[in-house]
Scaffold this active site. Structure first.
Site, PDB file in Angstrom:
ATOM      1  N   CYS A  86     -60.217   4.046  44.423  1.00 36.91           N
ATOM      2  CA  CYS A  86     -59.790   3.423  45.671  1.00 36.91           C
ATOM      3  C   CYS A  86     -60.458   2.053  45.822  1.00 36.91           C
ATOM      4  O   CYS A  86     -60.170   1.145  45.053  1.00 36.91           O
ATOM      5  CB  CYS A  86     -60.071   4.367  46.842  1.00 36.91           C
ATOM      6  SG  CYS A  86     -59.107   3.971  48.322  1.00 36.91           S
ATOM      7  N   HIS A 203     -57.821   9.876  45.024  1.00 36.13           N
ATOM      8  CA  HIS A 203     -59.202  10.353  45.092  1.00 36.13           C
ATOM      9  C   HIS A 203     -59.380  11.697  44.368  1.00 36.13           C
ATOM     10  O   HIS A 203     -59.186  12.744  44.978  1.00 36.13           O
ATOM     11  CB  HIS A 203     -59.604  10.550  46.552  1.00 36.13           C
ATOM     12  CG  HIS A 203     -59.745   9.271  47.310  1.00 36.13           C
ATOM     13  ND1 HIS A 203     -60.916   8.560  47.374  1.00 36.13           N
ATOM     14  CD2 HIS A 203     -58.855   8.564  48.040  1.00 36.13           C
ATOM     15  CE1 HIS A 203     -60.755   7.475  48.115  1.00 36.13           C
ATOM     16  NE2 HIS A 203     -59.502   7.443  48.529  1.00 36.13           N
ATOM     17  N   GLU A 205     -62.130  13.046  43.696  1.00 32.48           N
ATOM     18  CA  GLU A 205     -63.288  13.745  44.285  1.00 32.48           C
ATOM     19  C   GLU A 205     -62.901  14.550  45.515  1.00 32.48           C
ATOM     20  O   GLU A 205     -63.637  15.450  45.919  1.00 32.48           O
ATOM     21  CB  GLU A 205     -64.405  12.739  44.601  1.00 32.48           C
ATOM     22  CG  GLU A 205     -64.223  11.888  45.849  1.00 32.48           C
ATOM     23  CD  GLU A 205     -63.278  10.702  45.688  1.00 32.48           C
ATOM     24  OE1 GLU A 205     -62.586  10.608  44.649  1.00 32.48           O
ATOM     25  OE2 GLU A 205     -63.206   9.877  46.625  1.00 32.48           O
TER      26      GLU A 205
END
Lengths: 229, 734
Positions: A86, A203, A205
């Protein structure tokens, strides 16, 4: 695998990255403050999402000039794995480690949603735990994720297999509706030529925990764990 | 003192929003005429926004205590115990007036302000919610206001990295001239690391941290305490400008300093800025305070003490430090590139003394000013339950056609266009976001989760305030229960018109009574809140809108329940009883344009018993999906359940049974289950009515007559309205 997470003023996915890396590697990642000019000796450098310096200039432009970035560029050129997610992807294009640029979303609005990505190249340290062309589920959350490169650069990225992920539907088809931001060729993430630097808008994560959205993103960290340990 | 002491005229007093009586009282307290700076301080401290002078008498009647409550109203936010040494800290606050004048910044700074209220107390903010009301979709300003407010909420929340996980948005012509923007924040702290605002320790330093002070937002609190007229646009300079990047730094810096033990007290500079924060800290601590305004970090040169005291520049905090800890604190704030200045000391005089360039420019007694803060027992009319009306559509009404148009109407259409602009998954603990009953966020590093929701049905409140107030609490309760959480406590945001009108005061009194009774019965004490009055333009008031923000706890988040069923062949069971109540329903509004009659009855005993039963069924893993029944009735709830995963339902209800399908009787839930036998038995024991109404099946909704509508058709209508509305070309005629 030893890892470091870079923290800029305004980073806000640093903790999420720390948790995902801790869960997968079993080791505590080192949190590195932007003002430091020393990088610890690690196998993976992660530049997390957020709004570094408020993104008040062009996204990532200020962070690309912060002291720690000189060291990151140097290590990347020496072959250390670097992941930018990002805002981290924006920083990597701004500092020249990756080609292209991230423009305002085509809708002109911030977009946060779950998206599917096709894995375009599973022969890298970042992607070996995925099947080639497999659709995976992760989420995006950005206002400036519209990847652009001028035709010559784009041809090179495409021709060299530097595209890591593309936005697709749940069946892995590249349809216009599945592209959340207007990125050229539906590109969601790219590698550098050496394949040791990956920048991506979605993302991974945030999809590293069964209780929270799923684990398709966590497989990226597992790939790295396999390749770098 | 001559420089800051122009003649105080009647005009100046009126401009400061003080009545003649209030000015006289101020002179009595001062034992002289106040100077302009002092008058400004009286003005903001006694404004409706800061003093709650119209509502205080009634707010005192709300239940605020319980074994779970660590801190009730009166601090920056409420604090509730969630076990294992953890606490949840939360509050809701309005930013209605500024958001109408300047939607992006008004909404953004609303989010920033409520975040500060929560992290001031030592909590890491973990979730944002909101409750929004706009005017008629056809009103020429509605799209502009909606897009600005949503962008502002997102622009701030996304940047600070706190997920926006839930909320509600509704439209009604009553909000044409006064939109509502209520922002809620939820944070988590350790129970032994909670910070309060009462100053202490004579001689301790008063420290200013955060952004510099500018000329923005001067008299914002006074503006927020007046009605609008056509000249309100000219008040744009009273709206503050937000800087979420600085807020993010301030969160991290505050949490870093709070991990040590150098802070005695801390308070954010919200409404009325430095004035109200320093005043309140000294007032709560029973101390005095002396400030040297020459040391206040200013954004521009030449600012006067008046401007510094009343500025509402954002992202600022005031702290009282333990002796000798200044250097340690300064190092932390400098690391985060924030301003840090010792601006004063705590004294034992009981007075607020303001110095500037060596001169005393203001000197006010703290207690007398605070204690004399006006409290009005404003006259009010009791609003009686309206007469019942009969809602009788003609025989040609096709229920499923009505359903489709309802699902695609401004009242019920998907808000995806809004919530996809909010980062809802940052912090990687969001288990359920907008689109279900309650949002659910895991407590980081644990198996616990918090459920949270904002609710209010203004048309019920308008019809009968007491019923509507109770219903807002009951609906919040149901939303928490349906997600599998035990309701713990609530925060409220009371949005009303001009309290000087007896009928508006009657709405306030009625709603507060209803809220109080429901909070008592459902064991959801009100631990924090905010009042926004004077939401009127040219004499026209908004609908009474007492928004309830509810919080619930899930000890084991693995038991969380969602609204969507994932398989065919499950029984659909309704818990609770149905009389087919169509008065004040969306059905009556949309099909018959009838907004008369009585809102559905709230039976709090039934509400509690049914909620307790549903929660135990969810905790015992007997429920595959659960949804409460609210706006639009049973058929709308079933439709929302079915659309979640595209699996339909076959219902044992005929198309002609409109009351069964669209009635808005309260205290009801729909459950999808593969163990309906056990559920019916448990319901019988709990003395709750339970009915099997059908089965999950196929990709359509089907009624007994064979009438059927595909889910794809319903979903398309549901998803189409808002993007179509917001993205349609601008009409030149508007």
């Amino acid at each position: 695998m030893k890892s470091a997470v870079i923290v800029f003023p305004g980073s806000n996915c640093d903790r999420d990255m720390q948790v995902a890396l801790r869960e997968v590697t079993g080791k505590e990642p080192q949190m590195v403050w932007h003002g430091d000019s020393q990088m610890p000796n690690v196998d993976l450098i992660a530049i997390p999402g957020g709004f570094s310096y408020g993104d008040y200039l062009r996204c990532g432009a200020m962070a690309a000039n912060s002291p720690i970035m000189k060291e990151i560029v140097k290590q990347a050129n020496e072959g250390v794995a670097v992941l930018g997610v990002c805002n981290g992807f924006q920083v990597l294009t701004e500092c020249g480690l990756l080609p292209g640029a991230l423009m305002r979303n085509a809708s002109l609005r911030f977009v946060c949603k779950d998206v599917h990505l096709t894995v375009e190249n599973n022969t890298t340290a970042f992607t070996s735990n995925y099947q080639q062309n497999e659709p995976i589920l992760v989420s995006v959350a950005h206002g400036d994720g519209n990847f652009f490169a001028e035709p010559e650069t784009l041809n090179k990225i495409e021709g060299d297999g530097q595209v890591a992920f593309r936005y697709c539907n749940a069946d892995g088809e590249l349809v216009a509706r599945a592209n959340p931001n207007g990125s050229v060729n539906a590109i969601a993430g790219i590698f550098n030529e050496q394949r040791n630097v990956l920048g991506m808008m979605p993302h991974p994560e945030r999809h590293s925990d069964k209780a929270i959205g799923g684990t398709d993103g966590g497989r990226l960290f597992e790939s790295l764990m396999g390749a770098l340990s | 003192m001559t420089t800051y002491h122009p003649e105080i005229t009647a005009e100046i007093v009126a401009e400061h929003g003080l009545s003649v009586e209030e000015y006289k009282l101020a002179c009595e307290i001062m034992d002289r005429a106040p100077n302009l700076l002092e008058l400004g301080i009286f003005s903001v401290m006694w404004s409706e926004h800061c003093s709650y002078k119209s509502s205080k008498k009634w707010l005192k009647t709300l239940p605020t205590e319980g074994p779970q409550v660590i801190q009730g109203p009166g601090e920056n936010a409420g604090v509730v115990d969630i076990g294992d040494g953890d606490a949840v800290i939360f509050k809701i606050e309005s930013h209605n007036h500024p958001s109408f004048i300047e939607p992006y910044q008004g909404a953004a700074t609303g989010v920033g302000g409520i975040l500060r209220d929560v992290f001031t107390m030592g909590a890491r903010p973990i979730a944002n919610l909101n409750a929004l009301r706009f005017g008629d979709p056809d009103h020429p300003k509605t799209r502009h206001l909606l897009s600005g407010v949503v962008a502002g909420i997102g622009g701030y929340g996304n940047c600070v990295g706190v997920p926006t996980v839930g909320g509600e948005t509704n439209f009604d012509p009553a909000y044409n001239g006064n939109i509502l923007v209520n922002a809620m924040n939820v944070g988590v702290a350790k129970t032994d690391k909670i910070f309060y605002s009462a100053a202490g320790g004579i001689g301790n330093s008063v420290v200013y941290v955060g952004s510099k002070t500018g000329r923005d937002g001067i008299h914002g609190a006074t503006m927020a305490s007046a009605e609008f007229d056509d000249a309100s646009e000219a008040k744009r300079p009273t709206v503050q400008v937000g800087d979420p990047f600085t807020e993010k730094l301030l969160i991290e810096a505050c949490l870093e300093i709070m991990s040590g033990d150098s802070i005695v007290a801390i308070q954010d500079m919200g409404a009325a800025g430095l004035c109200s924060s320093s005043f309140e800290m000294a007032s709560k601590g029973g101390t005095g305070v002396e400030l040297d305004l020459s040391t206040v970090p200013c954004r521009e040169t030449g600012m006067t003490p008046y401007e510094m005291m009343l500025s509402e520049s954002q992202e600022r905090m005031l702290m009282v430090l333990k002796p000798g800890r200044e250097a340690e604190a300064q190092a932390i704030f400098e690391k985060w590139e924030l301003d840090f200045a010792v601006v004063g000391t705590i004294t034992d005089t009981g007075r607020m003394v303001l110095k500037f360039e060596g001169e005393t420019v203001g000197d006010l007694p703290i207690d007398p000013l605070a204690l004399a803060s006006p409290e009005y027992d404003r006259p009010w009319h009791e609003i009686e339950m309206p007469a019942a009306v009969s809602i009788e559509p003609d025989g040609n009404v096709k229920a499923l056609d009505v359903l489709k148009s309802m699902m695609g109407s401004p009242d019920l259409a998907s808000r995806r266009w809004i919530w996809e602009q909010y980062d809802s998954t940052v912090m990687a603990d969001t288990m359920q976001k907008s689109g279900g009953d309650a949002a659910v966020v895991r407590v980081h590093g644990t198996d616990k989760a918090l459920a949270m929701t904002t609710d209010c049905t203004p048309r019920y409140c308008y019809a009968h305030p007491e019923t509507g107030g109770a219903q807002a609490v009951a609906e919040a309760y149901r939303n928490l229960i349906a997600s599998g959480a035990k309701p713990l406590a609530a925060t409220n945001n009371l949005n009303f018109g001009n309290p000087e009108k007896p009928e508006i005061m009657g709405q306030i009194v009625g709603c507060v009574k209803g809220i109080g009774a429901a909070c008592e019965a459902l064991d959801m004490p009100i631990v924090s809140g905010n009042v926004s009055l004077y939401n009127e333009t040219d004499g026209k008031a908004i609908l009474p809108t007492p928004v309830i923000g509810g919080i619930g706890l899930m000890k084991d988040s693995a038991a969380m329940c969602r609204i969507g069923h994932k398989e065919e062949g499950l029984d659909l069971v309704v818990l609770g009883s149905c009389t087919g109540h169509l008065q004040q329903s969306l059905f009556a509004k949309q099909v018959l344009s009838n907004q008369e009659g009585q809102p559905p009855t709230i039976d709090l005993e039934k509400e509690e018993a049914t909620g307790r039963l549903v929660l135990s069924l969810i905790e015992n893993e007997m429920v595959e999906a659960c949804h409460d029944i609210s706006d639009g009735g049973l058929i709308v709830s079933v439709t929302e359940m079915a659309m979640a995963h595209g699996i339909g339902a076959e219902l044992n209800i005929a198309e002609s049974e409109l009351g069964q399908l669209f009635g808005e009787d309260q205290a009801r839930y729909v459950l999808a289950t593969n163990d309906s036998e056990s559920i019916l038995l448990a319901a019988e024991i709990a003395e709750v009515e339970a009915t099997i109404i059908g089965k999950t099946k196929g990709d359509a909704l089907t009624l007994t007559s064979g009438a059927s509508i595909s889910l794809s058709e319903l979903s398309a209508a549901h998803e189409a309205w808002m993007p179509g509305f917001m993205e349609a070309p601008v009409s030149r005629e508007a």
